[in-house]
Design a protein around this motif. Structure first.
Motif, mmCIF file in Angstrom:
data_model
loop_
_atom_site.group_PDB
_atom_site.id
_atom_site.type_symbol
_atom_site.label_atom_id
_atom_site.label_comp_id
_atom_site.label_asym_id
_atom_site.label_seq_id
_atom_site.Cartn_x
_atom_site.Cartn_y
_atom_site.Cartn_z
ATOM 1 N N VAL A 148 0.830 -1.216 0.000
ATOM 2 C CA VAL A 148 0.000 0.000 0.000
ATOM 3 C C VAL A 148 0.856 1.255 0.000
ATOM 4 N N GLN A 149 2.177 1.088 -0.209
ATOM 5 C CA GLN A 149 3.052 2.249 -0.223
ATOM 6 C C GLN A 149 2.570 3.258 -1.270
ATOM 7 N N GLY A 150 2.525 4.508 -0.869
ATOM 8 C CA GLY A 150 2.088 5.564 -1.785
ATOM 9 C C GLY A 150 0.627 5.923 -1.619
ATOM 10 N N LEU A 151 -0.144 5.064 -0.933
ATOM 11 C CA LEU A 151 -1.543 5.418 -0.700
ATOM 12 C C LEU A 151 -1.652 6.328 0.520
ATOM 13 N N GLY A 152 -1.078 5.891 1.647
ATOM 14 C CA GLY A 152 -0.961 6.754 2.816
ATOM 15 C C GLY A 152 -2.301 7.188 3.385
ATOM 16 N N THR A 153 -2.234 8.131 4.336
ATOM 17 C CA THR A 153 -3.429 8.689 4.955
ATOM 18 C C THR A 153 -3.965 9.817 4.089
ATOM 19 N N SER A 154 -5.247 9.799 3.837
ATOM 20 C CA SER A 154 -5.865 10.789 2.970
ATOM 21 C C SER A 154 -5.772 12.185 3.580
ATOM 22 N N VAL A 155 -5.535 13.180 2.715
ATOM 23 C CA VAL A 155 -5.537 14.561 3.173
ATOM 24 C C VAL A 155 -6.917 14.954 3.677
ATOM 25 N N PHE A 156 -7.952 14.282 3.172
ATOM 26 C CA PHE A 156 -9.305 14.572 3.652
ATOM 27 C C PHE A 156 -9.436 14.204 5.124
ATOM 28 N N THR A 157 -8.836 13.074 5.508
ATOM 29 C CA THR A 157 -8.854 12.659 6.903
ATOM 30 C C THR A 157 -8.152 13.690 7.772
ATOM 31 N N GLU A 158 -6.983 14.152 7.317
ATOM 32 C CA GLU A 158 -6.220 15.135 8.086
ATOM 33 C C GLU A 158 -7.000 16.436 8.248
ATOM 34 N N MET A 159 -7.591 16.933 7.170
ATOM 35 C CA MET A 159 -8.283 18.216 7.237
ATOM 36 C C MET A 159 -9.602 18.110 8.012
ATOM 37 N N THR A 160 -10.273 16.974 7.898
ATOM 38 C CA THR A 160 -11.497 16.779 8.684
ATOM 39 C C THR A 160 -11.180 16.761 10.171
ATOM 40 N N GLU A 161 -10.084 16.131 10.538
ATOM 41 C CA GLU A 161 -9.666 16.124 11.940
ATOM 42 C C GLU A 161 -9.296 17.527 12.407
ATOM 43 N N LEU A 162 -8.635 18.315 11.539
ATOM 44 C CA LEU A 162 -8.326 19.704 11.873
ATOM 45 C C LEU A 162 -9.607 20.500 12.132
ATOM 46 N N ALA A 163 -10.614 20.275 11.295
ATOM 47 C CA ALA A 163 -11.891 20.975 11.479
ATOM 48 C C ALA A 163 -12.522 20.600 12.813
ATOM 49 N N ARG A 164 -12.490 19.313 13.131
ATOM 50 C CA ARG A 164 -13.079 18.850 14.400
ATOM 51 C C ARG A 164 -12.339 19.442 15.594
ATOM 52 N N ARG A 165 -11.002 19.427 15.518
ATOM 53 C CA ARG A 165 -10.188 19.855 16.649
ATOM 54 C C ARG A 165 -10.255 21.365 16.867
ATOM 55 N N THR A 166 -10.362 22.134 15.787
ATOM 56 C CA THR A 166 -10.331 23.598 15.912
ATOM 57 C C THR A 166 -11.711 24.241 15.892
ATOM 58 N N GLY A 167 -12.733 23.483 15.517
ATOM 59 C CA GLY A 167 -14.062 24.075 15.376
ATOM 60 C C GLY A 167 -14.206 24.948 14.143
ATOM 61 N N ALA A 168 -13.304 24.801 13.178
ATOM 62 C CA ALA A 168 -13.339 25.622 11.967
ATOM 63 C C ALA A 168 -14.508 25.231 11.070
ATOM 64 N N VAL A 169 -14.941 26.168 10.224
ATOM 65 C CA VAL A 169 -15.962 25.883 9.215
ATOM 66 C C VAL A 169 -15.326 24.986 8.154
ATOM 67 N N ASN A 170 -15.918 23.841 7.912
ATOM 68 C CA ASN A 170 -15.293 22.842 7.041
ATOM 69 C C ASN A 170 -15.777 23.004 5.603
ATOM 70 N N LEU A 171 -14.958 23.672 4.782
ATOM 71 C CA LEU A 171 -15.204 23.754 3.346
ATOM 72 C C LEU A 171 -14.217 22.857 2.605
ATOM 73 N N GLY A 172 -13.798 21.793 3.270
ATOM 74 C CA GLY A 172 -12.858 20.849 2.692
ATOM 75 C C GLY A 172 -13.568 19.753 1.932
ATOM 76 N N GLN A 173 -13.878 18.665 2.618
ATOM 77 C CA GLN A 173 -14.488 17.528 1.949
ATOM 78 C C GLN A 173 -15.880 17.882 1.436
ATOM 79 N N GLY A 174 -16.256 17.274 0.296
ATOM 80 C CA GLY A 174 -17.539 17.584 -0.334
ATOM 81 C C GLY A 174 -18.698 16.814 0.276
ATOM 82 N N VAL A 175 -18.946 17.042 1.552
ATOM 83 C CA VAL A 175 -20.072 16.407 2.244
ATOM 84 C C VAL A 175 -21.210 17.411 2.302
ATOM 85 N N PRO A 176 -22.309 17.171 1.615
ATOM 86 C CA PRO A 176 -23.384 18.166 1.575
ATOM 87 C C PRO A 176 -24.024 18.391 2.942
#
Length: 389
Positions: free
Chosen positions: A11-39
């Motif tokens: 699985v080398q090269g697949l790694g952890t998705s940037v979506f996972t990282e940014m979603t966690e940042l949104a959760r941790r900081t309380g930021a408005v999440n305009l990252g992942q396309g979740v309606p």
């Protein structure tokens, strides 16, 4: 154990998705999440009622592996009404667990180890991942920035074809740029595919979400293309039900059978209570989609004006959920760094376009913002960005 065959190596090269990282940042900081396309937008009430009734009535076991006949018939009727393409619902339509499974099964079915797959760069990050599963390599064909839009680079497309090229993956309307390929551009792509005997896998999940009175055209409708094209779409984006994971693929019987042969060993089948309800909803999709387009276009315009006011130059989103912005006016050239710092600096989460880039020399200063949100979320994000500028 030979380390080349260890799970980590495979699985080398697949790694952890940037979506996972940014979603966690949104959760941790309380930021408005305009990252992942979740309606954050509502789904059709009648559709939800129909699905609830189906669950309570006991429609909770395996559906047919190819999908319920009523949904396959509705998909075929939709392609006929909208594009003038006739498909046999029994042999030329297959229901899948979302569009991503359809794409994965298509590339597993069509590609051998060492084959090459063309995709327009930047591209949805699943394309190179599933090609890797098939032992194939995705070759990026750059989309060129021209003013505030992205355009086909026909010379780069022709130069990318080699004797190993087997498949061209087309995504229109396009994620992450919001581009709609023009009739002229589709003609150029079709000419090349016919000339080199390439099969097209076209991802059209945003087909109903095209703005400013424009329309989406499918490459399968062009002369000589139906017999070499697999067309993929889904219910998730059209009806704001991304968690249901119901998609479909249409194409010539031989290609659809090949996709089905791979698909049976991925999920086998899914979505029993959703399929009949979606069939009824798909028959009346135009009225629903028109209202959804109005809402999304309003959000797009709010976000675009807000980014401009904040000094982040937006590109025009012709369709879909997302728009691109140039971040260099804020002193950044690295979109990854920008997105990692944005939640603290402005209270907003975005996705670096670098997460979608195939080529190492692709622009690093672009960032993707989503607008498939409630209007108050978009307004809040805009206010935060303007205040942080």
């Amino acid at each position: 154990m030979n380390k080349d065959w260890s799970p980590a190596a495979r699985v080398q090269g697949l790694g952890t998705s940037v979506f996972t990282e940014m979603t966690e940042l949104a959760r941790r900081t309380g930021a408005v999440n305009l990252g992942q396309g979740v309606p954050e937008l509502a789904s059709p009430p009648g559709l939800l009622k129909d699905v609830s009734a189906a669950v309570l009535a006991g429609s909770n076991q395996y559906p047919p592996a190819v999908g319920f006949p009523v949904l396959r018939a509705a998909v075929a009727a939709h392609q006929s009404r909208r594009y003038g393409l006739e498909y046999d619902p029994q042999e030329e339509v297959l229901v899948t667990t979302g569009a991503t499974e359809a794409l994965a099964a298509a590339l597993l079915a069509l590609c051998d180890p060492g084959d090459e797959v063309l995709a327009f760069d930047p591209c949805y990050d699943a394309y190179p991942a599933v090609a890797r599963f098939a032992g194939a390599k995705v070759v990026g064909v750059p989309l060129a920035g021209q003013g505030d839009v992205f355009v086909l680079d026909a010379d780069a497309l022709r130069a990318a074809v080699t004797p190993r090229t087997r498949v061209l993956v087309l995504n229109t309307p396009h994620n992450p740029t919001g581009k709609v390929f023009t009739a002229g551009e589709l003609g150029v792509i079709a000419d090349l595919c016919r000339e080199h005997g390439l099969t097209v896998v076209t991802d059209e999940v945003y087909e109903h979400l095209v703005y400013d009175g424009a329309h989406h055209g499918t490459i399968a409708a062009l002369e000589g293309m139906r017999e070499r094209t697999l067309t993929i779409s889904s219910a998730g984006k059209t009806f704001n039900v991304t968690g249901w994971k119901v998609g479909w693929v249409c194409g010539p019987a031989e290609l659809v059978r090949a996709v089905g042969a791979a698909k049976q060993f991925l999920t086998y089948a899914s979505g029993t209570p959703y399929q009949e309800a979606l069939a009824r909803m798909l028959d009346g999709v135009e009225e629903w989609a028109a209202e959804l387009r109005r809402t999304l276009q309003r959000n797009r315009d709010l976000l675009s004006r807000g980014l401009s006011s904040a000094g982040l130059r937006p590109y025009r989103a012709e369709a879909g959920y997302f728009l691109q912005a140039d971040i260099r006016a804020w002193g950044y050239s690295d979109g990854v760094r920008f997105c990692r710092e944005l939640p603290t600096r402005a209270g907003v989460v975005a996705i670096p376009t670098a997460a979608f880039n195939l080529r190492p020399d692709a622009p690093s200063y672009l960032v993707r913002f989503s607008f498939c949100k409630r209007e108050d979320s978009v307004i809040s994000a805009v206010e935060k960005l303007v205040n942080a500028a």
